[in-house]
Design a protein around this motif. Structure first.
Motif, PDB file in Angstrom:
ATOM      1  N   HIS A 170       0.828  -1.196   0.000  1.00 25.38           N
ATOM      2  CA  HIS A 170       0.000   0.000   0.000  1.00 25.38           C
ATOM      3  C   HIS A 170       0.868   1.253   0.000  1.00 25.38           C
ATOM      4  CE1 HIS A 170      -3.476   2.565   0.799  1.00 25.38           C
ATOM      5  NE2 HIS A 170      -2.790   3.132   1.772  1.00 25.38           N
ATOM      6  N   ALA A 171       1.938   1.227   0.792  1.00 27.28           N
ATOM      7  CA  ALA A 171       2.841   2.378   0.855  1.00 27.28           C
ATOM      8  C   ALA A 171       3.572   2.597  -0.465  1.00 27.28           C
ATOM      9  CB  ALA A 171       3.857   2.185   1.987  1.00 27.28           C
ATOM     10  N   LEU A 172       3.758   1.522  -1.224  1.00 31.03           N
ATOM     11  CA  LEU A 172       4.416   1.632  -2.530  1.00 31.03           C
ATOM     12  C   LEU A 172       3.494   2.271  -3.565  1.00 31.03           C
ATOM     13  CD1 LEU A 172       6.227  -1.810  -2.648  1.00 31.03           C
ATOM     14  CD2 LEU A 172       7.356   0.404  -2.894  1.00 31.03           C
ATOM     15  N   GLY A 173       2.188   2.284  -3.284  1.00 32.88           N
ATOM     16  CA  GLY A 173       1.243   2.869  -4.217  1.00 32.88           C
ATOM     17  C   GLY A 173       0.992   1.956  -5.404  1.00 32.88           C
ATOM     18  N   ASN A 174       0.663   2.530  -6.533  1.00 28.94           N
ATOM     19  CA  ASN A 174       0.350   1.753  -7.740  1.00 28.94           C
ATOM     20  C   ASN A 174       1.615   1.387  -8.499  1.00 28.94           C
ATOM     21  OD1 ASN A 174      -2.477   1.930  -7.299  1.00 28.94           O
ATOM     22  ND2 ASN A 174      -2.472   4.008  -8.157  1.00 28.94           N
ATOM     23  N   SER A 175       2.489   0.675  -7.838  1.00 33.73           N
ATOM     24  CA  SER A 175       3.788   0.356  -8.440  1.00 33.73           C
ATOM     25  C   SER A 175       3.784  -0.963  -9.192  1.00 33.73           C
ATOM     26  CB  SER A 175       4.861   0.294  -7.350  1.00 33.73           C
ATOM     27  OG  SER A 175       4.595  -0.795  -6.474  1.00 33.73           O
ATOM     28  N   ARG A 202      -2.245 -10.437 -10.122  1.00 29.72           N
ATOM     29  CA  ARG A 202      -1.116  -9.751 -10.765  1.00 29.72           C
ATOM     30  C   ARG A 202      -0.093  -9.245  -9.756  1.00 29.72           C
ATOM     31  NH1 ARG A 202      -5.511  -6.230 -11.438  1.00 29.72           N
ATOM     32  NH2 ARG A 202      -5.374  -4.277 -10.219  1.00 29.72           N
ATOM     33  N   ASN A 203      -0.478  -9.206  -8.467  1.00 31.56           N
ATOM     34  CA  ASN A 203       0.453  -8.757  -7.431  1.00 31.56           C
ATOM     35  C   ASN A 203       1.124  -9.919  -6.699  1.00 31.56           C
ATOM     36  OD1 ASN A 203      -1.866  -6.223  -7.025  1.00 31.56           O
ATOM     37  ND2 ASN A 203       0.266  -5.774  -7.498  1.00 31.56           N
ATOM     38  N   VAL A 204       0.953 -11.139  -7.197  1.00 27.19           N
ATOM     39  CA  VAL A 204       1.621 -12.311  -6.648  1.00 27.19           C
ATOM     40  C   VAL A 204       2.691 -12.753  -7.635  1.00 27.19           C
ATOM     41  CG1 VAL A 204       1.369 -14.683  -5.834  1.00 27.19           C
ATOM     42  CG2 VAL A 204      -0.459 -13.011  -5.416  1.00 27.19           C
ATOM     43  N   GLY A 205       3.945 -12.766  -7.176  1.00 24.93           N
ATOM     44  CA  GLY A 205       5.035 -13.147  -8.066  1.00 24.93           C
ATOM     45  C   GLY A 205       5.187 -14.648  -8.183  1.00 24.93           C
ATOM     46  N   ILE A 206       5.193 -15.328  -7.040  1.00 26.64           N
ATOM     47  CA  ILE A 206       5.334 -16.781  -7.006  1.00 26.64           C
ATOM     48  C   ILE A 206       4.813 -17.266  -5.652  1.00 26.64           C
ATOM     49  CG2 ILE A 206       7.674 -16.882  -6.012  1.00 26.64           C
ATOM     50  CD1 ILE A 206       8.282 -19.108  -8.103  1.00 26.64           C
ATOM     51  N   VAL A 207       4.408 -18.522  -5.605  1.00 22.61           N
ATOM     52  CA  VAL A 207       3.894 -19.121  -4.371  1.00 22.61           C
ATOM     53  C   VAL A 207       4.707 -20.364  -4.053  1.00 22.61           C
ATOM     54  CG1 VAL A 207       1.888 -20.146  -3.216  1.00 22.61           C
ATOM     55  CG2 VAL A 207       1.559 -18.290  -4.882  1.00 22.61           C
TER      56      VAL A 207
END
Length: 286
Positions: A170-175, A202-207
């Motif tokens: 959230h602090a990173l914003g729309n990054s 789209r905000n999950v890189g890998i699990v």
């Protein structure tokens, strides 16, 4: 499709094997990649230390990349340890230089991303500070072509839960920053599965894929106690359903730290792990 009794369940993800799973066998990087590809994984999650050892032996990364291409397997992520969020500014500067070197090395292999856990002295570091420091990694990633994935560790002094990590995003914003999820770290840190509902795929890189039992208890359970998916009590089907609903179609990477596997050899471990992963993370077609 994955068979489950009389029903057929869907497996809508890609599969990966984390190098940690094969550590007891002490294999070279090229051997690891070959075993993962022959077992049927879509990707292989490498460790930077194995890349360093490969280069130290005088072997060519360019040749290895060609071999990897022939195997038809991807490298979706790498495990590295640089103190990017440390409280000490000088340590952070050194860590960013290390990150740049290692990202450049990973880029030579065609690796797409690198994990960025809260490694180092991060006690008391606040979400907005993590965000500022992670943004510096993102910049290096854009320059090298290797994207950092923000990872939380359940036992870290800060950034120990999914909820903490969402504050950083959230602090990173729309990054467009991406996080690394791990059921084991969710368990040890006390993360809530419900918090994942608001995370877009789209905000999950890998699990990372693993399981854990009732014993040892959460207070003392260690990495070596991780289990094959489906062999413990982790709510993996719920996790899979949530990821799928959120639009995640990326990699599930089997990450275990077992000391040994009894009579199983590396190829058998890889195949067994793939079957367990697909069964545990399959979802209902409805």
């Amino acid at each position: 499709m994955v068979a489950n009794g009389n029903a057929e369940r869907l497996f809508p993800f890609k599969t990966s094997l984390n190098a940690s799973t094969l550590m007891p066998f002490r294999l070279g990087l090229d051997q690891q990649m070959r075993i993962a590809a022959e077992a049927g994984y879509d990707g292989y999650e490498i460790w930077v230390r194995d890349v360093d050892a490969f280069v130290a032996d005088g072997k060519s990364l360019r040749t290895l990349r060609e071999e990897i291409g022939a195997l038809g397997i991807a490298i979706p992520n790498a495990i590295a340890f640089f103190r990017w969020a440390d409280r000490d500014e000088r340590v952070r500067e050194e860590a960013l230089a290390q990150a740049r070197r290692e990202m450049a090395l990973l880029a030579e292999l065609g690796c797409e991303a690198v994990a960025a856990p809260p490694f180092g002295d991060v006690e008391g570091v606040q979400p907005h500070e993590f965000a500022q420091r992670f943004a510096e990694l993102v910049k290096i990633g854009a320059e090298t072509g290797v994207e950092p994935f923000l990872e939380f560790w359940g036992r870290a002094a800060s950034l120990s839960t999914l909820e903490d990590t969402l504050k950083v995003l959230h602090a990173l914003g729309n990054s467009g920053a991406k996080l690394l999820l791990d059921p084991f770290h969710m368990y040890t840190g006390g993360s809530k599965l419900e918090s994942l509902h608001i995370v877009k795929g789209r905000n999950v890189g890998i699990v990372h894929a693993n399981d854990y039992g009732e014993l040892p208890p959460r207070e003392t359970i260690a990495d070596r106690d991780r289990l094959f998916p489906g062999d413990g009590i982790a709510p993996l089907n719920q996790l899979a359903d949530t990821l799928h609903r959120n639009g995640y179609k990326g990699y599930l990477s089997l990450e275990l730290f077992m000391d040994n596997y009894g009579d199983l050899g590396p190829a058998e471990v890889a195949r067994h792990g793939l079957n367990k992963l697909k069964a545990a993370f399959s979802i209902s077609p409805s």
